[in-house]
Design a protein around this motif. Structure first.
Motif, PDB file in Angstrom:
ATOM      1  N   ASP A  11       0.990  -1.468  -0.322  1.00 38.63           N
ATOM      2  CA  ASP A  11       0.062   0.096   0.174  1.00 38.63           C
ATOM      3  C   ASP A  11       0.928   1.583   0.067  1.00 38.63           C
ATOM      4  N   THR A  12       2.099   1.138  -0.115  1.00 35.35           N
ATOM      5  CA  THR A  12       2.843   2.204   0.547  1.00 35.35           C
ATOM      6  C   THR A  12       3.283   2.771  -0.782  1.00 35.35           C
ATOM      7  N   ALA A  13       4.019   1.955  -1.759  1.00 35.96           N
ATOM      8  CA  ALA A  13       4.276   1.927  -2.202  1.00 35.96           C
ATOM      9  C   ALA A  13       3.207   2.156  -3.939  1.00 35.96           C
ATOM     10  N   VAL A  14       2.605   1.952  -3.548  1.00 38.21           N
ATOM     11  CA  VAL A  14       0.897   1.903  -4.440  1.00 38.21           C
ATOM     12  C   VAL A  14       0.845   3.749  -4.126  1.00 38.21           C
ATOM     13  N   ALA A  15       0.857   4.049  -2.790  1.00 34.52           N
ATOM     14  CA  ALA A  15       0.782   6.051  -2.030  1.00 34.52           C
ATOM     15  C   ALA A  15       1.768   6.473  -2.955  1.00 34.52           C
ATOM     16  N   TRP A  20       3.435  10.689  -6.823  1.00 37.91           N
ATOM     17  CA  TRP A  20       5.075  10.871  -7.272  1.00 37.91           C
ATOM     18  C   TRP A  20       3.647  11.403  -9.309  1.00 37.91           C
ATOM     19  N   CYS A  21       2.662  10.827  -9.302  1.00 36.71           N
ATOM     20  CA  CYS A  21       1.925  11.264 -11.374  1.00 36.71           C
ATOM     21  C   CYS A  21       1.609  13.178 -10.645  1.00 36.71           C
ATOM     22  N   ASP A  22       1.083  13.019  -9.221  1.00 35.84           N
ATOM     23  CA  ASP A  22       0.648  14.378  -8.788  1.00 35.84           C
ATOM     24  C   ASP A  22       1.548  15.331  -8.614  1.00 35.84           C
ATOM     25  N   GLU A  23       3.019  15.314  -8.193  1.00 36.67           N
ATOM     26  CA  GLU A  23       3.734  15.953  -8.423  1.00 36.67           C
ATOM     27  C   GLU A  23       4.749  16.089  -9.964  1.00 36.67           C
ATOM     28  N   ARG A  24       5.191  14.869 -10.262  1.00 32.18           N
ATOM     29  CA  ARG A  24       5.790  14.972 -11.612  1.00 32.18           C
ATOM     30  C   ARG A  24       5.500  15.013 -12.963  1.00 32.18           C
ATOM     31  N   ARG A  25       3.904  15.010 -13.033  1.00 32.15           N
ATOM     32  CA  ARG A  25       3.143  14.619 -14.670  1.00 32.15           C
ATOM     33  C   ARG A  25       2.374  15.272 -14.344  1.00 32.15           C
ATOM     34  N   ARG A  26       2.609  15.638 -16.169  1.00 34.84           N
ATOM     35  CA  ARG A  26       1.311  16.271 -16.577  1.00 34.84           C
ATOM     36  C   ARG A  26       0.267  16.447 -17.306  1.00 34.84           C
ATOM     37  N   TYR A  27      -0.241  14.795 -17.082  1.00 39.95           N
ATOM     38  CA  TYR A  27      -1.960  14.267 -17.088  1.00 39.95           C
ATOM     39  C   TYR A  27      -1.972  13.404 -16.033  1.00 39.95           C
ATOM     40  N   PRO A  28      -1.588  14.140 -14.670  1.00 38.15           N
ATOM     41  CA  PRO A  28      -1.424  12.779 -13.192  1.00 38.15           C
ATOM     42  C   PRO A  28      -3.357  11.878 -13.127  1.00 38.15           C
ATOM     43  N   HIS A  29      -4.167  13.051 -13.571  1.00 37.28           N
ATOM     44  CA  HIS A  29      -5.707  12.112 -13.541  1.00 37.28           C
ATOM     45  C   HIS A  29      -5.295  10.883 -13.860  1.00 37.28           C
ATOM     46  N   ARG A  30      -5.125  11.060 -15.526  1.00 39.79           N
ATOM     47  CA  ARG A  30      -4.759   9.847 -16.356  1.00 39.79           C
ATOM     48  C   ARG A  30      -3.422   9.027 -15.228  1.00 39.79           C
ATOM     49  N   VAL A  35      -2.040   3.753 -13.224  1.00 35.76           N
ATOM     50  CA  VAL A  35      -1.641   3.180 -12.090  1.00 35.76           C
ATOM     51  C   VAL A  35      -2.778   1.796 -11.345  1.00 35.76           C
ATOM     52  N   LEU A  36      -4.005   2.802 -11.031  1.00 35.19           N
ATOM     53  CA  LEU A  36      -5.396   2.134 -10.024  1.00 35.19           C
ATOM     54  C   LEU A  36      -5.608   0.678 -11.169  1.00 35.19           C
ATOM     55  N   LEU A  37      -5.826   1.365 -12.555  1.00 35.76           N
ATOM     56  CA  LEU A  37      -6.205   0.171 -13.124  1.00 35.76           C
ATOM     57  C   LEU A  37      -5.334  -1.525 -13.232  1.00 35.76           C
ATOM     58  N   SER A  38      -3.938  -0.776 -13.110  1.00 36.68           N
ATOM     59  CA  SER A  38      -2.686  -2.219 -12.949  1.00 36.68           C
ATOM     60  C   SER A  38      -2.627  -2.502 -12.294  1.00 36.68           C
ATOM     61  N   VAL A  39      -3.199  -1.782 -10.706  1.00 34.80           N
ATOM     62  CA  VAL A  39      -2.689  -2.444  -8.771  1.00 34.80           C
ATOM     63  C   VAL A  39      -4.316  -2.884  -8.549  1.00 34.80           C
ATOM     64  N   LYS A  40      -5.797  -2.554  -9.258  1.00 35.12           N
ATOM     65  CA  LYS A  40      -6.574  -2.973  -8.108  1.00 35.12           C
ATOM     66  C   LYS A  40      -7.370  -4.120  -9.567  1.00 35.12           C
ATOM     67  N   ALA A  49      -3.342  -0.290 -22.534  1.00 32.82           N
ATOM     68  CA  ALA A  49      -3.494   0.767 -23.540  1.00 32.82           C
ATOM     69  C   ALA A  49      -4.125  -0.552 -24.613  1.00 32.82           C
ATOM     70  N   GLY A  50      -5.725  -1.080 -24.632  1.00 31.19           N
ATOM     71  CA  GLY A  50      -6.278  -1.067 -25.227  1.00 31.19           C
ATOM     72  C   GLY A  50      -8.116  -0.637 -25.114  1.00 31.19           C
ATOM     73  N   LEU A  51      -7.806  -0.025 -23.628  1.00 29.01           N
ATOM     74  CA  LEU A  51      -9.248   0.164 -23.760  1.00 29.01           C
ATOM     75  C   LEU A  51      -9.509   1.808 -24.163  1.00 29.01           C
ATOM     76  N   ARG A  52     -11.181   2.072 -24.335  1.00 26.94           N
ATOM     77  CA  ARG A  52     -11.589   2.983 -25.066  1.00 26.94           C
ATOM     78  C   ARG A  52     -12.644   3.440 -24.266  1.00 26.94           C
TER      79      ARG A  52
END
Length: 65
Positions: A11-15, A20-30, A35-40, A49-52
């Motif tokens: 859980d610590t690694a996921v958090a 990191w997504c919030d701090e370092r990324r251009r599109y944090p929501h995406r 990350v959540l699709l992969s983990v959860k 990548a194939g999701l539409r």
């Protein structure tokens, strides 16, 4: 590849990844969704990548269950 066990993130690694997504990324929501699709949901990179949007959202924009 038989016999290889997938590594489980703590859980610590996921958090930390979500922060990191919030701090370092251009599109944090995406990036958080990826990350959540992969983990959860357990989806792999090619599956994510194939999701539409039309496959997972109703016309109102709500995510289907």
């Amino acid at each position: 590849m038989a016999g290889k066990q997938a590594k489980i993130l703590t859980d610590t690694a996921v958090a930390a990844m979500l922060r990191w997504c919030d701090e370092r990324r251009r599109y944090p929501h995406r990036d958080k969704v990826v990350v959540l699709l992969s983990v959860k949901a357990g989806l792999r990179a090619m599956e994510i990548a194939g999701l539409r949007r039309w496959r997972i959202c109703q016309l109102s924009g709500q995510v289907e269950h």
